[in-house]
Design a protein around this motif. Structure first.
Motif, PDB file in Angstrom:
ATOM      1  N   ILE A  25      -4.910   5.976   5.371  1.00  0.00           N
ATOM      2  CA  ILE A  25      -4.485   4.931   3.620  1.00  0.00           C
ATOM      3  C   ILE A  25      -3.541   4.645   4.022  1.00  0.00           C
ATOM      4  CG2 ILE A  25      -4.106   5.367   1.474  1.00  0.00           C
ATOM      5  CD1 ILE A  25      -6.659   7.206   1.489  1.00  0.00           C
ATOM      6  N   ALA A  26      -2.502   5.516   4.926  1.00  0.00           N
ATOM      7  CA  ALA A  26      -0.947   4.703   4.977  1.00  0.00           C
ATOM      8  C   ALA A  26      -1.248   3.719   5.849  1.00  0.00           C
ATOM      9  CB  ALA A  26      -0.534   6.368   5.583  1.00  0.00           C
ATOM     10  N   ILE A  27      -1.467   3.157   7.286  1.00  0.00           N
ATOM     11  CA  ILE A  27      -1.955   2.889   7.861  1.00  0.00           C
ATOM     12  C   ILE A  27      -2.262   1.383   7.505  1.00  0.00           C
ATOM     13  CG2 ILE A  27      -2.976   1.380   9.845  1.00  0.00           C
ATOM     14  CD1 ILE A  27      -1.010   3.874  10.337  1.00  0.00           C
ATOM     15  N   ALA A  28      -3.070   1.312   6.511  1.00  0.00           N
ATOM     16  CA  ALA A  28      -3.927   0.270   6.003  1.00  0.00           C
ATOM     17  C   ALA A  28      -3.201  -0.012   4.587  1.00  0.00           C
ATOM     18  CB  ALA A  28      -4.875   0.559   5.073  1.00  0.00           C
ATOM     19  N   ILE A  29      -1.892   1.083   3.676  1.00  0.00           N
ATOM     20  CA  ILE A  29      -1.412   0.200   2.812  1.00  0.00           C
ATOM     21  C   ILE A  29       0.230   0.032   3.797  1.00  0.00           C
ATOM     22  CG2 ILE A  29       0.833   1.183   1.586  1.00  0.00           C
ATOM     23  CD1 ILE A  29      -0.918   3.726   0.064  1.00  0.00           C
ATOM     24  N   ALA A  30       0.690  -0.745   4.955  1.00  0.00           N
ATOM     25  CA  ALA A  30       1.265  -0.725   5.598  1.00  0.00           C
ATOM     26  C   ALA A  30       1.114  -2.747   6.379  1.00  0.00           C
ATOM     27  CB  ALA A  30       1.697  -0.091   6.745  1.00  0.00           C
ATOM     28  N   ARG A  31      -0.129  -2.690   6.751  1.00  0.00           N
ATOM     29  CA  ARG A  31      -0.703  -3.481   6.864  1.00  0.00           C
ATOM     30  C   ARG A  31      -1.577  -4.564   6.138  1.00  0.00           C
ATOM     31  NH1 ARG A  31       0.194  -4.384  11.940  1.00  0.00           N
ATOM     32  NH2 ARG A  31      -1.878  -5.647  11.797  1.00  0.00           N
ATOM     33  N   LEU A  32      -1.453  -3.990   4.671  1.00  0.00           N
ATOM     34  CA  LEU A  32      -2.254  -5.162   3.531  1.00  0.00           C
ATOM     35  C   LEU A  32      -0.716  -6.484   2.680  1.00  0.00           C
ATOM     36  CD1 LEU A  32      -4.172  -2.852   1.741  1.00  0.00           C
ATOM     37  CD2 LEU A  32      -5.169  -5.106   3.340  1.00  0.00           C
ATOM     38  N   ARG A  33      -1.666  -6.979   2.747  1.00  0.00           N
ATOM     39  CA  ARG A  33      -1.117  -8.035   2.041  1.00  0.00           C
ATOM     40  C   ARG A  33      -0.852  -8.769   0.395  1.00  0.00           C
ATOM     41  NH1 ARG A  33       3.290  -8.097   5.224  1.00  0.00           N
ATOM     42  NH2 ARG A  33       3.250  -8.226   7.042  1.00  0.00           N
ATOM     43  N   MET A  35      -0.594  -7.494  -3.239  1.00  0.00           N
ATOM     44  CA  MET A  35      -0.333  -6.440  -4.278  1.00  0.00           C
ATOM     45  C   MET A  35      -1.013  -5.678  -4.625  1.00  0.00           C
ATOM     46  SD  MET A  35       2.794  -6.251  -2.917  1.00  0.00           S
ATOM     47  CE  MET A  35       3.694  -7.706  -2.378  1.00  0.00           C
ATOM     48  N   PHE A  36      -1.732  -6.033  -5.205  1.00  0.00           N
ATOM     49  CA  PHE A  36      -3.257  -4.857  -5.716  1.00  0.00           C
ATOM     50  C   PHE A  36      -3.208  -3.660  -5.228  1.00  0.00           C
ATOM     51  CE2 PHE A  36      -6.840  -4.674  -7.887  1.00  0.00           C
ATOM     52  CZ  PHE A  36      -6.729  -3.894  -9.678  1.00  0.00           C
ATOM     53  N   ALA A  37      -4.226  -4.820  -3.964  1.00  0.00           N
ATOM     54  CA  ALA A  37      -4.498  -3.534  -3.143  1.00  0.00           C
ATOM     55  C   ALA A  37      -3.765  -2.539  -2.685  1.00  0.00           C
ATOM     56  CB  ALA A  37      -5.175  -4.486  -1.981  1.00  0.00           C
ATOM     57  N   ILE A  38      -2.029  -2.566  -2.337  1.00  0.00           N
ATOM     58  CA  ILE A  38      -1.234  -1.786  -2.249  1.00  0.00           C
ATOM     59  C   ILE A  38      -1.098  -0.678  -3.397  1.00  0.00           C
ATOM     60  CG2 ILE A  38       1.237  -1.520  -1.510  1.00  0.00           C
ATOM     61  CD1 ILE A  38       0.493  -4.474   0.077  1.00  0.00           C
ATOM     62  N   VAL A  39      -0.880  -1.244  -4.794  1.00  0.00           N
ATOM     63  CA  VAL A  39      -0.770  -0.370  -5.690  1.00  0.00           C
ATOM     64  C   VAL A  39      -2.225   0.288  -5.512  1.00  0.00           C
ATOM     65  CG1 VAL A  39      -0.401  -0.571  -8.093  1.00  0.00           C
ATOM     66  CG2 VAL A  39       0.710  -1.785  -6.854  1.00  0.00           C
ATOM     67  N   MET A  40      -3.464  -0.403  -5.212  1.00  0.00           N
ATOM     68  CA  MET A  40      -4.113   1.000  -5.691  1.00  0.00           C
ATOM     69  C   MET A  40      -4.191   2.039  -4.968  1.00  0.00           C
ATOM     70  SD  MET A  40      -6.162  -0.149  -8.183  1.00  0.00           S
ATOM     71  CE  MET A  40      -4.288  -0.570  -9.546  1.00  0.00           C
ATOM     72  N   LEU A  41      -4.267   1.374  -3.489  1.00  0.00           N
ATOM     73  CA  LEU A  41      -4.430   2.232  -2.061  1.00  0.00           C
ATOM     74  C   LEU A  41      -2.873   3.183  -2.424  1.00  0.00           C
ATOM     75  CD1 LEU A  41      -5.369   0.833   1.261  1.00  0.00           C
ATOM     76  CD2 LEU A  41      -6.459   1.775  -0.548  1.00  0.00           C
ATOM     77  N   SER A  42      -2.058   2.817  -2.966  1.00  0.00           N
ATOM     78  CA  SER A  42      -0.972   4.146  -3.287  1.00  0.00           C
ATOM     79  C   SER A  42      -0.975   4.921  -4.324  1.00  0.00           C
ATOM     80  CB  SER A  42       0.190   3.537  -3.767  1.00  0.00           C
ATOM     81  OG  SER A  42       0.823   2.623  -3.265  1.00  0.00           O
ATOM     82  N   GLY A  43      -2.487   4.557  -5.477  1.00  0.00           N
ATOM     83  CA  GLY A  43      -2.816   5.468  -5.990  1.00  0.00           C
ATOM     84  C   GLY A  43      -3.567   6.432  -6.306  1.00  0.00           C
ATOM     85  N   ILE A  44      -4.496   6.559  -4.974  1.00  0.00           N
ATOM     86  CA  ILE A  44      -5.010   7.145  -4.186  1.00  0.00           C
ATOM     87  C   ILE A  44      -4.384   6.987  -3.041  1.00  0.00           C
ATOM     88  CG2 ILE A  44      -7.174   6.564  -2.364  1.00  0.00           C
ATOM     89  CD1 ILE A  44      -8.567   3.748  -3.684  1.00  0.00           C
ATOM     90  N   TYR A  45      -3.244   7.490  -2.408  1.00  0.00           N
ATOM     91  CA  TYR A  45      -2.905   8.376  -1.855  1.00  0.00           C
ATOM     92  C   TYR A  45      -2.848   9.322  -2.611  1.00  0.00           C
ATOM     93  CZ  TYR A  45       0.598   9.353   1.989  1.00  0.00           C
ATOM     94  OH  TYR A  45       0.988   9.873   3.009  1.00  0.00           O
ATOM     95  N   SER A  46      -1.523   8.875  -3.878  1.00  0.00           N
ATOM     96  CA  SER A  46      -1.047   9.881  -4.115  1.00  0.00           C
ATOM     97  C   SER A  46      -2.437  11.329  -5.337  1.00  0.00           C
ATOM     98  CB  SER A  46      -0.604   9.326  -5.994  1.00  0.00           C
ATOM     99  OG  SER A  46       0.601   9.567  -4.626  1.00  0.00           O
ATOM    100  N   LEU A  47      -3.706  10.511  -5.310  1.00  0.00           N
ATOM    101  CA  LEU A  47      -4.859  11.770  -5.039  1.00  0.00           C
ATOM    102  C   LEU A  47      -4.740  12.796  -4.837  1.00  0.00           C
ATOM    103  CD1 LEU A  47      -7.093   9.310  -7.917  1.00  0.00           C
ATOM    104  CD2 LEU A  47      -5.575  11.027  -8.724  1.00  0.00           C
ATOM    105  N   ILE A  48      -5.055  12.084  -2.888  1.00  0.00           N
ATOM    106  CA  ILE A  48      -5.859  12.473  -2.534  1.00  0.00           C
ATOM    107  C   ILE A  48      -4.370  13.679  -1.626  1.00  0.00           C
ATOM    108  CG2 ILE A  48      -5.993  12.593   0.517  1.00  0.00           C
ATOM    109  CD1 ILE A  48      -7.288   9.979  -0.475  1.00  0.00           C
ATOM    110  N   THR A  49      -3.205  13.183  -1.921  1.00  0.00           N
ATOM    111  CA  THR A  49      -2.399  14.148  -1.522  1.00  0.00           C
ATOM    112  C   THR A  49      -2.696  15.509  -2.377  1.00  0.00           C
ATOM    113  OG1 THR A  49      -0.749  12.494  -0.777  1.00  0.00           O
ATOM    114  CG2 THR A  49       0.226  14.627  -1.390  1.00  0.00           C
TER     115      THR A  49
END
Length: 128
Positions: A25-33, A35-49
């Motif tokens: 997920i961290a690699i996907a966040i770094a590669r995406l452009r 913004m909506f996908a980045i925000v959603m993946l950040s929320g998913i990253y926090s839930l998995i953390t």
């Protein structure tokens, strides 16, 4: 297997896939452009953390990560996204070098500073 060995094995069996998923997920966040996908993946990253914190028996940290990291931060990012553009601007390759050098320099300073730290559980450390 029961006892401490069984508990340690169970934590390892759950912890390794969660950390691998966090890495992906961290690699996907770094590669995406987007913004909506980045925000959603950040929320998913926090839930998995938060899930990983539960696995390693840090429930107080898990609750904090779930409420702040996945809850409040995601809502604030979505609100801020309404005030900005939907896609990140493309950067030149030379603009990427400076942040990379800063990260490498700070990492080297942190590693150098950690050399003098006392060993974990050292009874002669200043904290004890």
């Amino acid at each position: 297997m029961t006892g401490p060995e069984g508990a340690s094995l169970a934590v390892d069996l759950l912890s390794v896939p969660l950390r691998a998923l966090l890495f992906v997920i961290a690699i996907a966040i770094a590669r995406l452009r987007s913004m909506f996908a980045i925000v959603m993946l950040s929320g998913i990253y926090s839930l998995i953390t938060a899930t990983w914190f539960v696995v390693v028996d840090a429930l107080d940290v898990a609750f904090t990560e779930a409420s702040v990291g996945a809850g409040i931060t995601t809502v604030l990012f979505l609100g801020a996204m309404l005030l900005t553009s939907r896609r990140a601007k493309a950067e030149s390759n030379t603009a990427r070098i400076v942040p990379l050098l800063v990260v490498i320099a700070v990492g080297a300073v942190l590693v150098y500073a950690s050399i003098d730290l006392p060993g974990f559980g050292d009874p002669n450390s200043p904290a004890n």
